[in-house]
Design a protein around this motif. Sequence first.
Motif, PDB file in Angstrom:
ATOM      1  N   LYS A  46       0.901  -1.010  -0.258  1.00 32.30           N
ATOM      2  CA  LYS A  46       0.032   0.451   0.126  1.00 32.30           C
ATOM      3  C   LYS A  46       1.435   1.014   0.301  1.00 32.30           C
ATOM      4  CE  LYS A  46      -3.985  -1.901   2.542  1.00 32.30           C
ATOM      5  NZ  LYS A  46      -4.772  -1.957   3.662  1.00 32.30           N
ATOM      6  N   GLU A  47       1.605   1.584   0.988  1.00 33.45           N
ATOM      7  CA  GLU A  47       2.949   2.631   1.037  1.00 33.45           C
ATOM      8  C   GLU A  47       3.775   2.663  -0.494  1.00 33.45           C
ATOM      9  OE1 GLU A  47       5.192   1.916   4.332  1.00 33.45           O
ATOM     10  OE2 GLU A  47       3.187   2.073   5.713  1.00 33.45           O
ATOM     11  N   ALA A  48       4.285   1.186  -1.676  1.00 30.01           N
ATOM     12  CA  ALA A  48       4.794   1.804  -2.071  1.00 30.01           C
ATOM     13  C   ALA A  48       4.406   2.197  -3.796  1.00 30.01           C
ATOM     14  CB  ALA A  48       5.534   0.108  -3.119  1.00 30.01           C
ATOM     15  N   ALA A  49       5.204   2.863  -4.080  1.00 29.65           N
ATOM     16  CA  ALA A  49       4.593   3.878  -5.318  1.00 29.65           C
ATOM     17  C   ALA A  49       3.834   2.841  -6.105  1.00 29.65           C
ATOM     18  CB  ALA A  49       5.668   4.872  -5.833  1.00 29.65           C
ATOM     19  N   ARG A  50       2.851   3.143  -7.026  1.00 25.28           N
ATOM     20  CA  ARG A  50       1.977   2.566  -7.920  1.00 25.28           C
ATOM     21  C   ARG A  50       3.501   2.191  -9.389  1.00 25.28           C
ATOM     22  NH1 ARG A  50      -0.920  -0.231  -6.661  1.00 25.28           N
ATOM     23  NH2 ARG A  50      -2.752  -0.245  -8.657  1.00 25.28           N
ATOM     24  N   ASP A  51       4.413   3.197  -9.092  1.00 24.77           N
ATOM     25  CA  ASP A  51       5.450   2.384 -10.607  1.00 24.77           C
ATOM     26  C   ASP A  51       6.047   1.852  -9.953  1.00 24.77           C
ATOM     27  OD1 ASP A  51       6.788   4.167  -9.092  1.00 24.77           O
ATOM     28  OD2 ASP A  51       7.290   5.655 -10.933  1.00 24.77           O
ATOM     29  N   GLU A  52       6.319   0.992  -8.607  1.00 25.41           N
ATOM     30  CA  GLU A  52       7.673   0.008  -8.059  1.00 25.41           C
ATOM     31  C   GLU A  52       7.023  -1.647  -8.113  1.00 25.41           C
ATOM     32  OE1 GLU A  52      10.929   0.021  -5.711  1.00 25.41           O
ATOM     33  OE2 GLU A  52      10.273   1.858  -6.426  1.00 25.41           O
ATOM     34  N   VAL A  53       8.097  -1.626  -9.239  1.00 25.08           N
ATOM     35  CA  VAL A  53       8.044  -3.426  -9.566  1.00 25.08           C
ATOM     36  C   VAL A  53       8.545  -4.343  -8.183  1.00 25.08           C
ATOM     37  CG1 VAL A  53       9.063  -5.179 -10.594  1.00 25.08           C
ATOM     38  CG2 VAL A  53       9.083  -2.976 -11.475  1.00 25.08           C
ATOM     39  N   ALA A  54       6.889  -4.680  -7.188  1.00 20.45           N
ATOM     40  CA  ALA A  54       6.575  -5.208  -5.978  1.00 20.45           C
ATOM     41  C   ALA A  54       6.395  -7.052  -6.502  1.00 20.45           C
ATOM     42  CB  ALA A  54       4.954  -4.875  -5.418  1.00 20.45           C
ATOM     43  N   ARG A  55       6.992  -7.640  -5.240  1.00 17.17           N
ATOM     44  CA  ARG A  55       7.840  -8.853  -5.475  1.00 17.17           C
ATOM     45  C   ARG A  55       6.841  -9.452  -4.255  1.00 17.17           C
ATOM     46  NH1 ARG A  55      13.319 -10.137  -6.849  1.00 17.17           N
ATOM     47  NH2 ARG A  55      12.454 -12.645  -6.714  1.00 17.17           N
ATOM     48  N   CYS A  56       6.320 -10.618  -4.193  1.00 11.44           N
ATOM     49  CA  CYS A  56       6.067 -11.827  -3.828  1.00 11.44           C
ATOM     50  C   CYS A  56       7.173 -12.207  -2.864  1.00 11.44           C
ATOM     51  CB  CYS A  56       5.437 -12.863  -4.169  1.00 11.44           C
ATOM     52  SG  CYS A  56       4.413 -14.144  -3.052  1.00 11.44           S
ATOM     53  N   GLU A  57       6.606 -12.290  -1.619  1.00 12.86           N
ATOM     54  CA  GLU A  57       7.683 -12.375  -0.872  1.00 12.86           C
ATOM     55  C   GLU A  57       8.187 -14.107  -0.456  1.00 12.86           C
ATOM     56  OE1 GLU A  57       7.325 -10.706   2.937  1.00 12.86           O
ATOM     57  OE2 GLU A  57       7.467  -8.217   2.558  1.00 12.86           O
ATOM     58  N   GLU A  58       7.251 -15.048  -0.795  1.00  7.12           N
ATOM     59  CA  GLU A  58       7.353 -15.991  -0.739  1.00  7.12           C
ATOM     60  C   GLU A  58       7.556 -16.430  -2.032  1.00  7.12           C
ATOM     61  OE1 GLU A  58       6.647 -17.977   1.698  1.00  7.12           O
ATOM     62  OE2 GLU A  58       5.855 -16.522   2.807  1.00  7.12           O
ATOM     63  N   CYS A  59       7.231 -16.221  -3.011  1.00 12.79           N
ATOM     64  CA  CYS A  59       7.918 -16.570  -4.627  1.00 12.79           C
ATOM     65  C   CYS A  59       8.905 -16.524  -5.232  1.00 12.79           C
ATOM     66  CB  CYS A  59       6.712 -17.840  -5.191  1.00 12.79           C
ATOM     67  SG  CYS A  59       5.621 -16.575  -5.626  1.00 12.79           S
ATOM     68  N   GLY A  60       8.743 -15.456  -5.449  1.00 14.56           N
ATOM     69  CA  GLY A  60      10.101 -13.725  -5.828  1.00 14.56           C
ATOM     70  C   GLY A  60       9.016 -13.117  -6.745  1.00 14.56           C
ATOM     71  N   ALA A  61       7.623 -14.083  -7.312  1.00 18.02           N
ATOM     72  CA  ALA A  61       6.810 -13.082  -8.353  1.00 18.02           C
ATOM     73  C   ALA A  61       7.125 -12.161  -8.790  1.00 18.02           C
ATOM     74  CB  ALA A  61       5.462 -14.057  -8.969  1.00 18.02           C
ATOM     75  N   ILE A  62       7.028 -11.384  -9.903  1.00 14.26           N
ATOM     76  CA  ILE A  62       6.452  -9.934  -9.672  1.00 14.26           C
ATOM     77  C   ILE A  62       5.080  -9.928  -9.564  1.00 14.26           C
ATOM     78  CG2 ILE A  62       6.459  -7.917 -11.507  1.00 14.26           C
ATOM     79  CD1 ILE A  62       8.794  -8.825 -12.664  1.00 14.26           C
ATOM     80  N   LEU A  63       4.799  -8.780  -8.331  1.00 14.17           N
ATOM     81  CA  LEU A  63       3.269  -9.085  -8.050  1.00 14.17           C
ATOM     82  C   LEU A  63       3.135  -8.047  -9.240  1.00 14.17           C
ATOM     83  CD1 LEU A  63       3.503  -9.441  -4.512  1.00 14.17           C
ATOM     84  CD2 LEU A  63       2.221 -10.638  -5.709  1.00 14.17           C
ATOM     85  N   VAL A  64       1.694  -7.779  -9.819  1.00 12.49           N
ATOM     86  CA  VAL A  64       0.914  -6.802 -11.153  1.00 12.49           C
ATOM     87  C   VAL A  64       0.243  -5.938 -10.246  1.00 12.49           C
ATOM     88  CG1 VAL A  64      -0.280  -6.279 -12.597  1.00 12.49           C
ATOM     89  CG2 VAL A  64       1.914  -7.289 -12.485  1.00 12.49           C
ATOM     90  N   ARG A  65      -0.232  -5.110  -9.305  1.00 13.24           N
ATOM     91  CA  ARG A  65      -1.599  -4.620  -8.519  1.00 13.24           C
ATOM     92  C   ARG A  65      -2.585  -3.560  -8.928  1.00 13.24           C
ATOM     93  NH1 ARG A  65       2.545  -1.273  -5.457  1.00 13.24           N
ATOM     94  NH2 ARG A  65       3.712  -1.409  -6.953  1.00 13.24           N
ATOM     95  N   THR A  66      -3.642  -4.718  -9.228  1.00 11.45           N
ATOM     96  CA  THR A  66      -4.697  -3.957 -10.088  1.00 11.45           C
ATOM     97  C   THR A  66      -5.820  -3.602  -8.591  1.00 11.45           C
ATOM     98  OG1 THR A  66      -6.401  -5.378 -10.177  1.00 11.45           O
ATOM     99  CG2 THR A  66      -3.936  -5.279 -12.105  1.00 11.45           C
ATOM    100  N   ALA A  67      -6.439  -2.666  -9.185  1.00 13.59           N
ATOM    101  CA  ALA A  67      -7.807  -2.678  -8.643  1.00 13.59           C
ATOM    102  C   ALA A  67      -8.908  -3.700  -8.114  1.00 13.59           C
ATOM    103  CB  ALA A  67      -9.570  -2.031  -8.977  1.00 13.59           C
ATOM    104  N   GLU A  68      -7.845  -4.989  -8.251  1.00  8.35           N
ATOM    105  CA  GLU A  68      -8.961  -6.332  -7.298  1.00  8.35           C
ATOM    106  C   GLU A  68      -7.161  -6.523  -6.289  1.00  8.35           C
ATOM    107  OE1 GLU A  68     -10.013  -9.411 -10.263  1.00  8.35           O
ATOM    108  OE2 GLU A  68      -8.619  -7.922 -11.853  1.00  8.35           O
ATOM    109  N   SER A  69      -6.674  -5.996  -6.159  1.00  7.85           N
ATOM    110  CA  SER A  69      -5.832  -6.704  -5.444  1.00  7.85           C
ATOM    111  C   SER A  69      -6.034  -6.153  -4.191  1.00  7.85           C
ATOM    112  CB  SER A  69      -4.956  -5.772  -5.578  1.00  7.85           C
ATOM    113  OG  SER A  69      -3.983  -5.801  -6.969  1.00  7.85           O
ATOM    114  N   GLY A  70      -7.289  -5.627  -3.724  1.00  9.51           N
ATOM    115  CA  GLY A  70      -7.523  -5.581  -2.208  1.00  9.51           C
ATOM    116  C   GLY A  70      -6.559  -4.678  -1.105  1.00  9.51           C
ATOM    117  N   LEU A  71      -5.717  -3.742  -2.207  1.00 10.06           N
ATOM    118  CA  LEU A  71      -5.189  -2.781  -1.215  1.00 10.06           C
ATOM    119  C   LEU A  71      -5.944  -1.584  -0.621  1.00 10.06           C
ATOM    120  CD1 LEU A  71      -1.776  -2.632  -3.787  1.00 10.06           C
ATOM    121  CD2 LEU A  71      -1.745  -4.003  -1.905  1.00 10.06           C
TER     122      LEU A  71
END
Length: 243
Positions: free
Chosen positions: A218-243
């Motif tokens: 939630k705190e990360a900028a929208r253009d920050e490339v986020a990753r899953c802490e469990e599997c390492g995948a790049i997490l693509v955030r949308t309105a469905e993400s629940g943030l």
Amino acid sequence: MKADPAVQKRLLDLAEVDAELNRATHRRRTLPELAEIVTAETELRTRKDAVVAVETTLADLDRDAKRLDSEIDQVRAREERDRTLLNSADAKRSVDLQHELETLARRRGILEDESLELMERREAVEMDVQHARAQDGLAQEKLADAQRRRDEAFADLETIEARSGDRRKTVLAGLPTDLVTLYERIRSKGGTGAALLKARRCGACRLELDRIAMSKLKEAARDEVARCEECGAILVRTAESGL
């Protein structure tokens, strides 16, 4: 690393293409027809060995039959010769010839009985040969059918792979190099390169993110490339993400 959210979202298209390619690769390795072909080839070898075995037995019987026929012909020729000699032989010679004719007749009878028995055995073996050849033919048809279905499946997979490969090139053309490099590095380790974060759950490992992880996102900028802490995948955030 930063990347426009719209660009990050395009990673989902790339991940979808790669998932389809992975499914095609997995299917190519695990086609049921491949196991069928192995089984059919084994059966065909067994059937061909059976044909060779019964054909060899039949050939042996034919050879024995020819030998018996030759012996019978020799005995008959000897009988014919003795009968001719008997017409002009004296009394003592006649007795000897008559005795020899009786011996030859017994011998011919034995040989003819053996020949008859051999003929009966040959008829049975000939039926075995026909059956073995029929089974061999069925095994060949079974193998050919499995190979045909395998080839059709491979042709379908080649179409899928070619279509997906073209689509992948198109998607890659619109992505920045550094983002693709990260995606490929993650994927090379056997994981999913990128996945949608939906309802607090990672689309790659299917695990729900805890409150701390969600708070960071939630705190990360929208253009920050986020990753899953469990599997390492790049997490693509949308309105469905629940943030």
